[in-house]
Write an enzyme that holds these catalytic residues in place. Structure first.
Site, PDB file in Angstrom:
ATOM      1  N   TYR A 139       0.830  -1.206   0.000  1.00  0.00           N
ATOM      2  CA  TYR A 139       0.000   0.000   0.000  1.00  0.00           C
ATOM      3  C   TYR A 139       0.866   1.259   0.000  1.00  0.00           C
ATOM      4  O   TYR A 139       0.446   2.309  -0.470  1.00  0.00           O
ATOM      5  CB  TYR A 139      -0.897   0.042   1.246  1.00  0.00           C
ATOM      6  CG  TYR A 139      -2.186  -0.715   1.133  1.00  0.00           C
ATOM      7  CD1 TYR A 139      -2.195  -2.068   0.827  1.00  0.00           C
ATOM      8  CD2 TYR A 139      -3.407  -0.085   1.349  1.00  0.00           C
ATOM      9  CE1 TYR A 139      -3.386  -2.774   0.738  1.00  0.00           C
ATOM     10  CE2 TYR A 139      -4.595  -0.777   1.267  1.00  0.00           C
ATOM     11  CZ  TYR A 139      -4.579  -2.118   0.964  1.00  0.00           C
ATOM     12  OH  TYR A 139      -5.765  -2.800   0.890  1.00  0.00           O
ATOM     13  N   LYS A 189       3.428 -15.317   2.314  1.00  0.00           N
ATOM     14  CA  LYS A 189       3.593 -16.048   1.053  1.00  0.00           C
ATOM     15  C   LYS A 189       5.091 -16.328   0.909  1.00  0.00           C
ATOM     16  O   LYS A 189       5.749 -15.911  -0.056  1.00  0.00           O
ATOM     17  CB  LYS A 189       3.019 -15.211  -0.099  1.00  0.00           C
ATOM     18  CG  LYS A 189       2.917 -15.939  -1.431  1.00  0.00           C
ATOM     19  CD  LYS A 189       1.855 -17.027  -1.475  1.00  0.00           C
ATOM     20  CE  LYS A 189       1.966 -17.810  -2.783  1.00  0.00           C
ATOM     21  NZ  LYS A 189       1.047 -18.974  -2.830  1.00  0.00           N
ATOM     22  N   ASP A 222      -2.762 -18.330   0.593  1.00  0.00           N
ATOM     23  CA  ASP A 222      -3.771 -19.061  -0.182  1.00  0.00           C
ATOM     24  C   ASP A 222      -4.389 -20.170   0.667  1.00  0.00           C
ATOM     25  O   ASP A 222      -5.606 -20.366   0.681  1.00  0.00           O
ATOM     26  CB  ASP A 222      -3.194 -19.607  -1.495  1.00  0.00           C
ATOM     27  CG  ASP A 222      -1.871 -20.329  -1.338  1.00  0.00           C
ATOM     28  OD1 ASP A 222      -1.265 -20.295  -0.243  1.00  0.00           O
ATOM     29  OD2 ASP A 222      -1.413 -20.959  -2.327  1.00  0.00           O
ATOM     30  N   ASP A 246      -6.149  -7.085   4.353  1.00  0.00           N
ATOM     31  CA  ASP A 246      -7.293  -6.470   3.678  1.00  0.00           C
ATOM     32  C   ASP A 246      -8.193  -7.553   3.103  1.00  0.00           C
ATOM     33  O   ASP A 246      -9.408  -7.566   3.313  1.00  0.00           O
ATOM     34  CB  ASP A 246      -6.783  -5.552   2.559  1.00  0.00           C
ATOM     35  CG  ASP A 246      -7.923  -4.910   1.780  1.00  0.00           C
ATOM     36  OD1 ASP A 246      -8.864  -4.427   2.430  1.00  0.00           O
ATOM     37  OD2 ASP A 246      -7.875  -4.920   0.535  1.00  0.00           O
ATOM     38  N   ASP A 250     -12.059  -9.237   4.724  1.00  0.00           N
ATOM     39  CA  ASP A 250     -13.351  -9.272   4.026  1.00  0.00           C
ATOM     40  C   ASP A 250     -13.899 -10.699   4.024  1.00  0.00           C
ATOM     41  O   ASP A 250     -15.089 -10.926   4.245  1.00  0.00           O
ATOM     42  CB  ASP A 250     -13.212  -8.788   2.571  1.00  0.00           C
ATOM     43  CG  ASP A 250     -13.566  -7.312   2.421  1.00  0.00           C
ATOM     44  OD1 ASP A 250     -13.325  -6.543   3.368  1.00  0.00           O
ATOM     45  OD2 ASP A 250     -14.085  -6.936   1.348  1.00  0.00           O
TER      46      ASP A 250
HETATM   47  C1  IPM Z   1     -10.217  -1.478   4.243  1.00  0.00           C
HETATM   48  C2  IPM Z   1     -10.525  -0.887   2.904  1.00  0.00           C
HETATM   49  C3  IPM Z   1      -9.390   0.056   2.530  1.00  0.00           C
HETATM   50  C4  IPM Z   1      -8.107  -0.744   2.492  1.00  0.00           C
HETATM   51  C5  IPM Z   1      -9.606   0.819   1.196  1.00  0.00           C
HETATM   52  C6  IPM Z   1     -10.918   1.566   1.176  1.00  0.00           C
HETATM   53  C7  IPM Z   1      -8.460   1.729   0.891  1.00  0.00           C
HETATM   54  O1  IPM Z   1     -10.709  -1.878   1.961  1.00  0.00           O
HETATM   55  O2  IPM Z   1     -10.091  -0.703   5.221  1.00  0.00           O
HETATM   56  O3  IPM Z   1     -10.128  -2.702   4.341  1.00  0.00           O
HETATM   57  O4  IPM Z   1      -7.822  -1.396   1.495  1.00  0.00           O
HETATM   58  O5  IPM Z   1      -7.375  -0.708   3.499  1.00  0.00           O
HETATM   59 MG    MG Z   2     -10.737  -3.826   2.759  1.00  0.00          MG
END
Ligand code: IPM
Ligand code: MG
Length: 356
Positions: A139, A189, A222, A246, A250
């Site tokens: 990032y 990884k 993975d 990240d 999710d």
């Molecule tokens: C998160 C989001 C952010 C990230 C984006 C919106 C930049 O997906 O906080 O997980 O990737 O960190």
């Molecule tokens: Mg995210």
């Protein structure tokens, strides 16, 4: 105590308003003086000032005890230049506040477990904490936007970590594990990446030298993605870098049955920032149907980690549980036999429960 409020874009405005009502209730119950400073971030800040992260926002955040953020972004800003995108403000404030440690707890609540895409017997019992490195890695490494190099369109992003960056996030994970079930799974990884091989070496060494009372295992990312859906209950603390965290957070969030319930904390050595893990949901913004509980539970984390008030944090978490138990749901979780309520009604209900 001074709190900077950053509602941001989309549903951010509604969910932060609901959380503030709950924080006010807690302040009343525990006799705390909270002072708010509302500032702009994201697309709304870009529209108003030409930059998604105005100086005033950073100054206010730095001077506060904590920051509560709603969400940023939306299709309206899809075509602004990369440096002015709303998401850039989020990265910018994380960096400005030195928020290298992102905590994303995921627990399968009995009220929404049936909404998990996993079979209930797999999802049940999952209770994990993702400790994501937040101010380094790909990032923040050198970015090269698409450009012609030797006649070929080329772009690149660099994954870079230093030993101190790995050590400080690993320490947070080990310390968190000691207060939980005592197990860290470090995700990398290392079969492909040099940065991952260094990560694994450092984490292994720290466990031996400083945290031998914590159990440690390593997964390639993975395999970890697969293990999360096969058997999420095997995890306690997942320690990983910025981009893997990240993605895995999710994936983990959806196992809980609803992304709308999950809070997060981003910590460094100064002001901490708290936000739900979901996005700005522009498609439902302004309709009063967004679920504010992820933000309300983020406020609970704020009391716990930044305002050093466990009792206030617990009061919020208990109130949320009570309201769920009584059968109130925002439309995302509504079902027959349950009472459907709006975003702000949900805020009133949790606040009222606290003041009971
Ligand atoms: C998160 C989001 C952010 C990230 C984006 C919106 C930049 O997906 O906080 O997980 O990737 O960190
Ligand atoms: Mg995210």
């Amino acid at each position: 105590m001074r709190i900077t409020l950053l509602p941001g874009d989309g549903i951010g405005v509604e969910i932060v308003a609901a959380a503030v009502e709950v924080m006010d209730a807690v302040a009343k119950k525990f006799n705390l003086a909270l002072e708010y400073d509302k500032q702009l971030i994201g697309g709304c800040a870009y529209d108003a000032t030409g930059t998604p992260l105005p100086e005033a926002t950073v100054t206010s955040a730095k001077a506060s005890d904590a920051v509560l953020l709603g969400a940023v972004g939306g299709p309206k800003w899809d075509n602004v230049e990369p440096d002015k995108r709303p998401e850039k403000a989020l990265l910018g404030i994380r960096k400005a506040l030195g928020l290298y440690c992102n905590l994303r707890p995921m627990k399968v609540s009995k009220y929404v477990a049936h909404l998990s895409p996993l079979k209930i017997e797999r999802a049940a019992g999952a209770d994990l904490l993702i400790v994501r490195e937040l101010t380094g890695g790909i990032y923040f490494g050198e970015h090269n936007e698409a450009a012609m190099v030797n006649g070929v369109e080329t772009a690149s992003d660099v994954e870079l970590y230093t030993r101190p960056e790995v050590e400080r996030i690993a320490r947070k994970a080990f310390e968190a594990a000691k207060k939980r079930k005592g197990k860290v799974t470090s995700v990398d990884k290392a079969n492909v990446l040099g940065s991952s091989r260094m990560w694994r070496k450092i984490v292994t060494q720290m466990q031996k030298e400083e945290f031998s009372d914590v159990e440690l295992n390593h997964f390639y990312v993975d395999n970890c993605a697969m293990q999360l859906v096969l058997n999420p209950a095997q995890f306690d603390v997942i320690l990983t870098n910025n981009i893997f965290g990240d993605i895995l957070s999710d994936e983990a969030s959806v196992i809980a049955g609803s992304i709308g319930l999950l809070p997060s904390a981003s910590l460094g050595d100064g002001t901490g920032m708290y936000e739900p893990i979901h996005g700005s949901a522009p498609d439902i913004a302004g309709l009063g149907i967004a679920n504010p509980l992820g933000t309300i539970l983020s406020a609970a984390m704020m009391f716990r980690y930044s305002l050093n008030n466990d009792a206030a944090a617990q009061a919020i978490e208990d109130a949320v549980d009570k309201v769920m138990e009584k059968g109130y749901r925002t439309p995302d979780l509504a079902a027959e036999g349950l009472q459907k309520v709006s975003t702000c009604e949900m805020g009133h209900l949790v606040a009222a429960e606290i003041l009971q």
